[in-house]
Design a protein around this motif. Structure first.
Motif, PDB file in Angstrom:
ATOM      1  N   SER A 185      -6.559   2.820   5.818  1.00 37.66           N
ATOM      2  CA  SER A 185      -6.461   3.848   6.621  1.00 37.66           C
ATOM      3  C   SER A 185      -5.078   4.172   7.270  1.00 37.66           C
ATOM      4  N   GLY A 186      -4.919   5.426   7.729  1.00 40.34           N
ATOM      5  CA  GLY A 186      -3.625   5.871   8.366  1.00 40.34           C
ATOM      6  C   GLY A 186      -2.482   5.777   7.767  1.00 40.34           C
ATOM      7  N   CYS A 187      -1.272   4.854   8.292  1.00 41.17           N
ATOM      8  CA  CYS A 187      -0.249   4.666   7.196  1.00 41.17           C
ATOM      9  C   CYS A 187      -0.507   3.464   6.491  1.00 41.17           C
ATOM     10  N   ARG A 188      -0.321   3.806   4.877  1.00 40.98           N
ATOM     11  CA  ARG A 188      -1.110   2.615   4.070  1.00 40.98           C
ATOM     12  C   ARG A 188      -0.381   1.240   4.225  1.00 40.98           C
ATOM     13  N   PHE A 189       0.741   1.081   4.972  1.00 44.50           N
ATOM     14  CA  PHE A 189       1.872  -0.098   4.997  1.00 44.50           C
ATOM     15  C   PHE A 189       1.214  -0.799   6.526  1.00 44.50           C
ATOM     16  N   HIS A 190       0.209  -0.302   7.160  1.00 42.02           N
ATOM     17  CA  HIS A 190       0.087  -0.834   8.378  1.00 42.02           C
ATOM     18  C   HIS A 190      -0.494  -2.176   8.437  1.00 42.02           C
ATOM     19  N   VAL A 191      -1.281  -2.517   7.252  1.00 44.30           N
ATOM     20  CA  VAL A 191      -1.613  -4.151   7.247  1.00 44.30           C
ATOM     21  C   VAL A 191      -0.568  -5.285   7.047  1.00 44.30           C
ATOM     22  N   ARG A 192       0.613  -4.833   6.433  1.00 42.97           N
ATOM     23  CA  ARG A 192       1.791  -5.344   6.365  1.00 42.97           C
ATOM     24  C   ARG A 192       2.959  -5.349   7.294  1.00 42.97           C
ATOM     25  N   CYS A 193       2.809  -4.316   8.043  1.00 41.42           N
ATOM     26  CA  CYS A 193       3.958  -3.769   8.699  1.00 41.42           C
ATOM     27  C   CYS A 193       4.314  -4.663  10.022  1.00 41.42           C
ATOM     28  N   PRO A 194       5.591  -5.328  10.282  1.00 40.61           N
ATOM     29  CA  PRO A 194       5.838  -5.913  11.414  1.00 40.61           C
ATOM     30  C   PRO A 194       6.073  -5.067  12.698  1.00 40.61           C
ATOM     31  N   TYR A 195       5.929  -3.634  12.571  1.00 38.69           N
ATOM     32  CA  TYR A 195       5.803  -2.809  13.614  1.00 38.69           C
ATOM     33  C   TYR A 195       4.949  -2.054  13.960  1.00 38.69           C
TER      34      TYR A 195
END
Ligand SMILES: Nc1ncnc2c1ncn2[C@@H]1O[C@H](COP(=O)(O)OP(=O)(O)OP(=O)(O)O)[C@@H](O)[C@H]1O
Ligand SMILES: Nc1ncnc2c1ncn2[C@@H]1O[C@H](COP(=O)(O)OP(=O)(O)O)[C@@H](O)[C@H]1O
Ligand code: SF4
Ligand code: SF4
Ligand SMILES: [Mg+2]
Ligand SMILES: [Mg+2]
Lengths: 356, 323
Positions: free
Chosen positions: B287-297
């Protein structure tokens, strides 16, 4: 799904320190010829090189120049009946493994020298679980009384190869895993016998860059922990620059230049290496108008010229090059190259005969 | 340098159904292969799509080539709505837009002579005589650095690099305005790669043809592309002119992707960001930003709200809550 904490772990990483020791692998005048209907393909034609403990040696060169055949020869797995090792010695820990009877080679493979291939599917059997395949591979290296704990050992090695939840993963079949995960399993199986030398033949070409980065880091960690020597075969100069201490540049069945990575990239001596380096585009450079490119193709390995094999594409070619294969010249730094241009230069000393 | 727009994709989306059951196929989900993306390709210029496998690059190329129909959204070439073309206009489209794929074998039939393979598209889509078609083939073979006499050979009589040149010659036969290049050099040797990349550049200058370039090698992209769009799980997360993007990556995914790319320089001191985990499935993307599960920020908002696309510098677009 990975937790946030997992993502942050990546930050606490230190490049492991290199600890390079004694010569582990010493290859002398190795020749593997393939007897085909076109004639004799001289896939490996007089190789000389050494690998030290804990060192990573790259092998680079154009498609078909003999890199994989070199790897297979080191494992004594060159395709039969076509391939024959016609000369040479392969000293592994001081012992010439070419003198071992065939039936003892399965102990040498795995425990002394082992290999990871590009396509993990060719090394994993689709009908068995990962756990069963690992237990079988491990079974070759352990006495019967030690075999009861093999499943735990398999789980342990998978964990070392960075596989999350390895206790559950051992029950998976290969098709249930992603490419990056399968490559880790293959890596785990290759290091299971704690080999002295690990050959990686294009192990990351099928992987995405972010997965490749994880995998390369893992290999470095495994090397730092176990002191294994790695022979890394690849087309990718970026991977060579990242992973290797030294490299061999192969051309048409021969090593035409070898040395430490910085010298090969920054100050190559052989015209082929120079051309190869110049034709790699850089992601750090703005607007290059035209890339350097080597025109033409290498000669067929079943119809080699008598002289320098690079002569038909070399901008410095002379009559002498066409008439006689150049000798190897070496310098003080352990760098060497086969090229007539180095003849008579003060820092280069001739180390082999011309014309062989 | 302002160039006029050749192709425009607006809100382009492609979902593939995921089905279960053999007879009564029940749709149990959708692969969100391409999800509401926007881009333009300018005349005579190259737009590159980069990103990890499965992020939707090839699907985008297939939508342009009409090998897939969009779920929603639109593609226009000049003024024509690409997926509503019929009859003569459609034939013209197939000469105006062509493709070169990674594996040169896939586009070269083994039992046909090279000149028949190359001229096929001309003969099918345009009224030309065999003589005219063959003359064009001879001309194209010379343009891609082969010899006209080689026109009567079969594909297996060429090397990998030469076959890739043949694929380029085939793609050029109808004087196209746009060529989709899907990993045109990744299967080739370093030295041959340089030959083909130079060839593609020369031909673009000579024929003013636009390229959609799909490539994972960021050095290749820097050399060939004028503009780059970075895709992650079906979305374009960042887009800019090539030099601007390479000098100033903004999106955390782009930063990670670029830092993972290796340079052929043993002294390179580039900072390395290694992402944990692999790309999540595009079937139920995060959900949300699709990168959030891998994003360090990643922040709280990242899993809840889809970030808006913002223009942070002229022509430099980013979708991320950090900005
Ligand atoms: N089974 C075989 N029978 C006959 N010839 C073979 C066989 N396998 C390889 N060769 C030939 O041996 C030579 C060396 O092949 P090798 O696989 O070592 O190349 P390579 O350097 O690994 O190339 P690549 O980069 O494409 O993997 C080539 O000319 C190849 O055609
Ligand atoms: N015909 C299809 N049916 C179902 N899923 C597909 C189909 N083609 C592609 N996909 C899926 O769509 C996603 C994007 O694929 P693709 O465009 O090929 O990615 P890329 O070229 O960036 O590697 C992937 O998850 C892929 O598995
Ligand atoms: S020996 Fe002669 S032809 Fe061969 S690389 Fe050296 S200069 Fe070129
Ligand atoms: S929106 Fe949030 S999760 Fe997505 S890239 Fe930006 S910071 Fe990371
Ligand atoms: Mg090989
Ligand atoms: Mg693709």
């Amino acid at each position: 799904m990975t937790s946030q904490a997992d993502n942050y772990q990546a930050e606490n990483y230190y490049e492991p320190e290199k600890n390079i020791g004694e010569v582990v692998l010493d290859v002398r005048d190795l020749r593997t010829y393939l007897y085909t209907r076109w004639g004799i393909t001289k896939a490996v034609d007089g190789l000389n090189f050494q690998v030290r403990a804990g060192e990573t040696l790259g092998i680079v060169g154009e498609s078909g120049c003999g890199k994989s055949m070199t790897a297979l020869t080191l494992l004594r797995l060159a395709p039969k009946p076509a391939a024959r090792i016609v000369s040479g010695e392969i000293f592994l820990d001081g012992e010439n493994i070419l003198e071992r009877p065939e039936n003892e080679m399965r102990f040498v493979r795995g425990q002394k020298i082992s290999m990871i291939l590009q396509d993990p599917m060719t090394s994993l059997n689709p009908v068995f679980t990962i756990g069963n395949q690992m237990v079988e591979a491990l079974g070759m290296y352990y006495q019967e009384e030690q075999q009861r704990g093999l499943r735990d050992r398999a789980v342990d090695i998978l964990r070392r190869m960075g596989v999350a939840a390895p206790e559950r993963r051992v029950m998976d079949f290969p098709h249930q895993m992603s490419g990056g995960m399968k490559q880790r399993v293959v890596g785990a199986m290759a290091i299971a016998g704690t080999p002295r030398v690990l050959i990686c033949d294009e192990p990351t070409t099928a992987l995405d860059v972010t997965i490749q980065a994880q995998y390369l880091r893992l290999l470095k960690q495994v090397q730092a922990e176990s002191g294994v020597s790695i022979i890394f075969i690849t087309h990718d100069m970026g991977v060579v620059a990242k992973m290797c201490d030294r490299a061999l540049v192969m051309y048409a069945g021969r090593v035409v230049e070898q040395g430490d990575i910085r010298t090969l990239f920054k100050n190559p001596s052989h015209p082929y290496t120079k051309a190869l380096m110049a034709s790699v585009p850089s992601m750090e450079e703005k607007h290059v108008d035209k890339l350097y490119s080597i025109e033409g193709q290498p000669p067929a390995l079943f119809d080699l010229p008598v002289g320098c094999r690079f002569a038909n594409r070399c901008e410095f070619v002379t009559d002498k090059c066409i008439e006689t294969y150049p000798p190897s010249f070496a310098n003080e730094q352990g760098h060497s190259a086969d090229c007539w241009l180095l003849e008579g230069q003060s820092e280069w000393r001739q180390v082999t005969e011309a014309g062989v | 340098m302002e160039q006029d727009v050749l192709l425009q994709a607006t809100d382009l989306t492609k979902y593939f159904p995921v089905t279960k059951g053999l007879v009564l196929q029940k749709i149990i989900g959708w692969v969100q292969a391409v999800d509401h993306i926007n881009f333009t390709i300018r005349r005579g210029q190259t737009l590159a799509l980069v990103g990890e496998s499965g992020c939707g690059k090839t699907t985008t190329a297939k939508l342009i080539l009409r090998l897939e129909r969009p779920t929603t959204g639109q593609i226009t070439l000049e003024t024509a709505d690409v997926h509503n073309l019929e009859g003569e206009e459609l034939k013209q489209y197939h000469t105006d837009v062509s493709a070169v794929f990674q594996d040169p074998w896939s586009s070269l039939s083994p039992r046909m002579r090279v000149r028949d393979i190359i001229s096929e598209a001309l003969v099918v889509n345009q009224k030309v005589t065999t003589k005219e078609a063959y003359d064009r083939v001879d001309y194209l073979l010379e343009s891609v650095g082969l010899r006209a006499q080689q026109a009567t050979l079969y594909p297996h009589e060429f090397s990998g690099g030469q076959r890739q040149r043949l694929a380029v010659a085939s793609a050029l036969v109808g004087n196209p305005k746009l060529i989709c290049l899907d990993e045109p050099v990744s299967a080739l040797d370093v030295s041959i790669q340089a030959q083909i990349m130079n060839l593609l550049k020369d031909l673009q200058d000579q024929f003013n043809v636009g390229y959609l370039l799909v490539a994972h090698n960021l050095a290749t992209v820097r050399y060939l592309a004028h503009e780059v769009a970075v895709m992650y799980l079906g979305e374009i997360v960042e887009q800019a002119e090539t030099d601007e993007l390479y000098d100033n990556t903004l999106h955390p995914y782009t930063k990670a992707l670029f830092s993972a790319a290796l340079t052929a320089n043993p002294d390179s001191q580039r900072e390395e960001i290694i992402l944990r985990g692999e790309v999540p499935s595009p079937i139920n993307p995060p959900s949300g930003c699709r990168f959030h599960v891998r994003c360090p920020y990643a922040m709280d908002i990242c899993s809840q709200e889809i970030p808006e696309r913002k223009e942070l510098a002229p022509g430099h677009f980013v979708s991320c809550h950090l900005y």
